[in-house]
Scaffold this motif. Structure first.
Motif, PDB file in Angstrom:
ATOM      1  N   SER A 164       0.828  -1.204   0.000  1.00  0.00           N
ATOM      2  CA  SER A 164       0.000   0.000   0.000  1.00  0.00           C
ATOM      3  C   SER A 164       0.863   1.255   0.000  1.00  0.00           C
ATOM      4  O   SER A 164       2.041   1.232   0.364  1.00  0.00           O
ATOM      5  CB  SER A 164      -0.931   0.004   1.215  1.00  0.00           C
ATOM      6  N   GLY A 165       0.260   2.361  -0.397  1.00  0.00           N
ATOM      7  CA  GLY A 165       0.963   3.643  -0.454  1.00  0.00           C
ATOM      8  C   GLY A 165       0.668   4.345  -1.758  1.00  0.00           C
ATOM      9  O   GLY A 165       0.093   3.753  -2.691  1.00  0.00           O
ATOM     10  N   ASN A 166       1.066   5.599  -1.835  1.00  0.00           N
ATOM     11  CA  ASN A 166       0.769   6.419  -3.009  1.00  0.00           C
ATOM     12  C   ASN A 166       1.940   6.527  -3.979  1.00  0.00           C
ATOM     13  O   ASN A 166       1.825   7.186  -5.015  1.00  0.00           O
ATOM     14  CB  ASN A 166       0.349   7.820  -2.578  1.00  0.00           C
ATOM     15  N   GLU A 167       3.073   5.912  -3.635  1.00  0.00           N
ATOM     16  CA  GLU A 167       4.273   6.047  -4.454  1.00  0.00           C
ATOM     17  C   GLU A 167       4.902   4.687  -4.725  1.00  0.00           C
ATOM     18  O   GLU A 167       4.847   3.778  -3.895  1.00  0.00           O
ATOM     19  CB  GLU A 167       5.285   6.961  -3.769  1.00  0.00           C
ATOM     20  N   LEU A 180      14.633  -1.336  -1.014  1.00  0.00           N
ATOM     21  CA  LEU A 180      13.554  -0.362  -0.861  1.00  0.00           C
ATOM     22  C   LEU A 180      12.350  -1.006  -0.186  1.00  0.00           C
ATOM     23  O   LEU A 180      11.730  -0.413   0.701  1.00  0.00           O
ATOM     24  CB  LEU A 180      13.159   0.190  -2.238  1.00  0.00           C
ATOM     25  N   GLU A 181      12.045  -2.216  -0.601  1.00  0.00           N
ATOM     26  CA  GLU A 181      10.908  -2.916  -0.009  1.00  0.00           C
ATOM     27  C   GLU A 181      11.186  -3.285   1.443  1.00  0.00           C
ATOM     28  O   GLU A 181      10.344  -3.065   2.329  1.00  0.00           O
ATOM     29  CB  GLU A 181      10.583  -4.169  -0.825  1.00  0.00           C
ATOM     30  N   GLU A 182      12.365  -3.850   1.710  1.00  0.00           N
ATOM     31  CA  GLU A 182      12.678  -4.314   3.056  1.00  0.00           C
ATOM     32  C   GLU A 182      12.851  -3.165   4.045  1.00  0.00           C
ATOM     33  O   GLU A 182      12.287  -3.186   5.142  1.00  0.00           O
ATOM     34  CB  GLU A 182      13.960  -5.156   3.044  1.00  0.00           C
ATOM     35  N   SER A 183      13.624  -2.157   3.672  1.00  0.00           N
ATOM     36  CA  SER A 183      14.026  -1.121   4.624  1.00  0.00           C
ATOM     37  C   SER A 183      13.098   0.082   4.666  1.00  0.00           C
ATOM     38  O   SER A 183      13.040   0.782   5.680  1.00  0.00           O
ATOM     39  CB  SER A 183      15.454  -0.643   4.306  1.00  0.00           C
ATOM     40  N   MET A 184      12.367   0.347   3.581  1.00  0.00           N
ATOM     41  CA  MET A 184      11.468   1.491   3.559  1.00  0.00           C
ATOM     42  C   MET A 184       9.998   1.087   3.510  1.00  0.00           C
ATOM     43  O   MET A 184       9.118   1.932   3.685  1.00  0.00           O
ATOM     44  CB  MET A 184      11.801   2.408   2.367  1.00  0.00           C
ATOM     45  N   GLY A 185       9.744  -0.192   3.284  1.00  0.00           N
ATOM     46  CA  GLY A 185       8.373  -0.673   3.255  1.00  0.00           C
ATOM     47  C   GLY A 185       7.553  -0.142   2.103  1.00  0.00           C
ATOM     48  O   GLY A 185       6.325  -0.009   2.208  1.00  0.00           O
ATOM     49  N   VAL A 186       8.208   0.158   0.980  1.00  0.00           N
ATOM     50  CA  VAL A 186       7.525   0.724  -0.179  1.00  0.00           C
ATOM     51  C   VAL A 186       7.654  -0.242  -1.354  1.00  0.00           C
ATOM     52  O   VAL A 186       8.554  -1.093  -1.378  1.00  0.00           O
ATOM     53  CB  VAL A 186       8.126   2.092  -0.571  1.00  0.00           C
ATOM     54  N   PRO A 187       6.765  -0.134  -2.353  1.00  0.00           N
ATOM     55  CA  PRO A 187       6.965  -0.919  -3.579  1.00  0.00           C
ATOM     56  C   PRO A 187       8.289  -0.534  -4.220  1.00  0.00           C
ATOM     57  O   PRO A 187       8.543   0.652  -4.450  1.00  0.00           O
ATOM     58  CB  PRO A 187       5.774  -0.506  -4.465  1.00  0.00           C
ATOM     59  N   ARG A 214       2.288   7.593  -7.915  1.00  0.00           N
ATOM     60  CA  ARG A 214       3.406   8.370  -8.438  1.00  0.00           C
ATOM     61  C   ARG A 214       4.629   7.469  -8.564  1.00  0.00           C
ATOM     62  O   ARG A 214       4.873   6.600  -7.732  1.00  0.00           O
ATOM     63  CB  ARG A 214       3.716   9.551  -7.514  1.00  0.00           C
ATOM     64  N   LEU A 215       5.422   7.680  -9.620  1.00  0.00           N
ATOM     65  CA  LEU A 215       6.661   6.933  -9.826  1.00  0.00           C
ATOM     66  C   LEU A 215       7.840   7.776  -9.371  1.00  0.00           C
ATOM     67  O   LEU A 215       8.031   8.900  -9.848  1.00  0.00           O
ATOM     68  CB  LEU A 215       6.825   6.554 -11.292  1.00  0.00           C
ATOM     69  N   ILE A 216       8.614   7.221  -8.458  1.00  0.00           N
ATOM     70  CA  ILE A 216       9.771   7.922  -7.903  1.00  0.00           C
ATOM     71  C   ILE A 216      11.040   7.190  -8.343  1.00  0.00           C
ATOM     72  O   ILE A 216      11.194   5.991  -8.089  1.00  0.00           O
ATOM     73  CB  ILE A 216       9.722   7.955  -6.363  1.00  0.00           C
ATOM     74  N   TYR A 217      11.935   7.908  -9.008  1.00  0.00           N
ATOM     75  CA  TYR A 217      13.186   7.289  -9.453  1.00  0.00           C
ATOM     76  C   TYR A 217      14.268   7.485  -8.398  1.00  0.00           C
ATOM     77  O   TYR A 217      14.476   8.586  -7.886  1.00  0.00           O
ATOM     78  CB  TYR A 217      13.639   7.900 -10.782  1.00  0.00           C
ATOM     79  N   VAL A 218      14.962   6.376  -8.074  1.00  0.00           N
ATOM     80  CA  VAL A 218      16.068   6.395  -7.113  1.00  0.00           C
ATOM     81  C   VAL A 218      17.346   6.135  -7.892  1.00  0.00           C
ATOM     82  O   VAL A 218      17.678   4.984  -8.198  1.00  0.00           O
ATOM     83  CB  VAL A 218      15.872   5.325  -6.016  1.00  0.00           C
ATOM     84  N   PRO A 219      18.099   7.176  -8.263  1.00  0.00           N
ATOM     85  CA  PRO A 219      19.262   6.982  -9.142  1.00  0.00           C
ATOM     86  C   PRO A 219      20.462   6.371  -8.442  1.00  0.00           C
ATOM     87  O   PRO A 219      20.631   6.513  -7.231  1.00  0.00           O
ATOM     88  CB  PRO A 219      19.580   8.414  -9.595  1.00  0.00           C
ATOM     89  N   ASP A 220      21.264   5.663  -9.214  1.00  0.00           N
ATOM     90  CA  ASP A 220      22.588   5.254  -8.769  1.00  0.00           C
ATOM     91  C   ASP A 220      23.509   6.467  -8.887  1.00  0.00           C
ATOM     92  O   ASP A 220      23.439   7.212  -9.869  1.00  0.00           O
ATOM     93  CB  ASP A 220      23.139   4.128  -9.644  1.00  0.00           C
ATOM     94  N   ILE A 221      24.363   6.629  -7.893  1.00  0.00           N
ATOM     95  CA  ILE A 221      25.354   7.708  -7.941  1.00  0.00           C
ATOM     96  C   ILE A 221      26.713   7.042  -8.097  1.00  0.00           C
ATOM     97  O   ILE A 221      27.471   6.879  -7.150  1.00  0.00           O
ATOM     98  CB  ILE A 221      25.327   8.564  -6.660  1.00  0.00           C
ATOM     99  N   ASP A 222      27.018   6.600  -9.308  1.00  0.00           N
ATOM    100  CA  ASP A 222      28.243   5.845  -9.522  1.00  0.00           C
ATOM    101  C   ASP A 222      29.175   6.581 -10.478  1.00  0.00           C
ATOM    102  O   ASP A 222      28.839   7.603 -11.060  1.00  0.00           O
ATOM    103  CB  ASP A 222      27.956   4.429 -10.014  1.00  0.00           C
ATOM    104  N   ALA A 223      30.346   5.990 -10.628  1.00  0.00           N
ATOM    105  CA  ALA A 223      31.407   6.672 -11.378  1.00  0.00           C
ATOM    106  C   ALA A 223      31.048   6.910 -12.835  1.00  0.00           C
ATOM    107  O   ALA A 223      31.398   7.936 -13.412  1.00  0.00           O
ATOM    108  CB  ALA A 223      32.707   5.867 -11.278  1.00  0.00           C
ATOM    109  N   TRP A 238       8.913  10.002 -14.636  1.00  0.00           N
ATOM    110  CA  TRP A 238       9.083  10.141 -13.187  1.00  0.00           C
ATOM    111  C   TRP A 238       8.296  11.334 -12.649  1.00  0.00           C
ATOM    112  O   TRP A 238       8.303  12.414 -13.234  1.00  0.00           O
ATOM    113  CB  TRP A 238      10.555  10.300 -12.818  1.00  0.00           C
ATOM    114  N   ASP A 239       7.681  11.117 -11.504  1.00  0.00           N
ATOM    115  CA  ASP A 239       7.008  12.208 -10.801  1.00  0.00           C
ATOM    116  C   ASP A 239       7.953  12.913  -9.842  1.00  0.00           C
ATOM    117  O   ASP A 239       7.709  14.057  -9.451  1.00  0.00           O
ATOM    118  CB  ASP A 239       5.800  11.672 -10.032  1.00  0.00           C
TER     119      ASP A 239
END
Length: 272
Positions: A164-167, A180-187, A214-223, A238-239
């Motif tokens: 459940s949730g809006n994001e 994300l699912e385990e530690s934040m409890g979000v899809p 809403r779709l939230i993008y979680v980017p990698d911050i890599d080299a 992305w929203d």
């Protein structure tokens, strides 16, 4: 075995999830190989929790990746140890996995790629000891009929859409999505790479349409900055963009959401 209607009656999100080489939607034409594989994979999915060797191996993976053991066990990850797997789960011998030519079943973990309704469609292999090609899709040489699973045409962890949730949060890697699912409890949806193909874009668009979330993008911050390249981070799908380093006010720059929560878990010991 799976009732064929369980596959045919899935909604548009599931239909858009898998486009094959012939570009036919799932509710129009499914090759016999795909039906057969799905029936086998989901039979294994029902009993894998009873496989003691598999449970031990997944617990080892949880310790290595610093996840709570019960979380990864509930994902029904399969330990692939070559002939050992085919002896423990004999039905796998009748699937296309037994014909792969890329060492798919040798010293790997098989991460289930599911339809949103929970059915296992295929597996992505994960080799924790590999320096390159750590993640691979099953491939059968010179027989495209058996090589129907393409990384560019699917997303991982779609079963988390039922949270459940809006994001809905989207990250590149499978373990990012798991975290994300385990530690934040979000899809948490795995993009399975930094290339937002047209098919993946269509899948995400259908997800937004069907869920209203809403779709939230979680980017990698890599080299190599693949995750922050304009084609991905600049997409109009992305929203919002979730820069976890800024949001969590971290004391260092973490390259991805998995690394961040992994180090927090190591410090706290909560994962054990």
């Amino acid at each position: 075995m799976i009732n064929v209607n369980d596959i045919l009656n899935i909604d548009e999100v599931a239909s858009s999830q898998y486009k094959f080489q012939r570009n036919l939607p799932i509710d129009i034409d499914i090759d016999t190989v795909i039906y057969n594989d799905m029936e086998i994979y989901n039979e294994v999915d029902k009993v894998i929790a009873e496989d003691e060797l598999n449970t031990r191996a997944v617990n080892e993976l949880a310790a290595f990746r610093v996840f709570k053991p019960d979380f990864l066990l509930k994902k029904h990850i399969v330990c692939a140890d070559g002939l050992g797997l085919l002896q423990r789960q004999k039905i796998f011998k009748y699937s296309s996995l037994a014909m792969t030519d890329n060492n798919f079943l040798t010293n790997k973990y098989l991460l289930p790629i599911r339809l949103p309704n929970g059915l296992v469609f295929t597996y992505m292999s994960y080799d924790p000891n590999a320096d390159i090609n750590r993640y691979t899709m099953p491939s059968v040489k010179n027989n495209p009929r058996y090589s129907y699973a393409h990384q560019g045409s699917m997303l991982g962890n779609l079963e988390s859409l039922n949270i459940s949730g809006n994001e809905i949060y989207c990250a590149e890697g499978f373990f990012d999505a798991y975290r994300l699912e385990e530690s934040m409890g979000v899809p948490g949806i795995a993009l399975l790479g930094s290339n937002l193909t047209k098919t993946k874009y269509r899948i995400l668009r259908e997800i937004k349409k069907k869920t209203g979330k809403r779709l939230i993008y979680v980017p990698d911050i890599d080299a190599n900055k693949a995750g922050t390249g304009n084609k991905l981070i600049g997409s109009d799908i992305w929203d919002n963009i979730f820069n976890f380093n800024l949001e969590f006010n971290t004391d260092k720059v973490y390259k991805d959401i998995d690394q961040y929560f992994r180090e927090q878990a190591e410090k706290s010991g909560d994962w054990q």
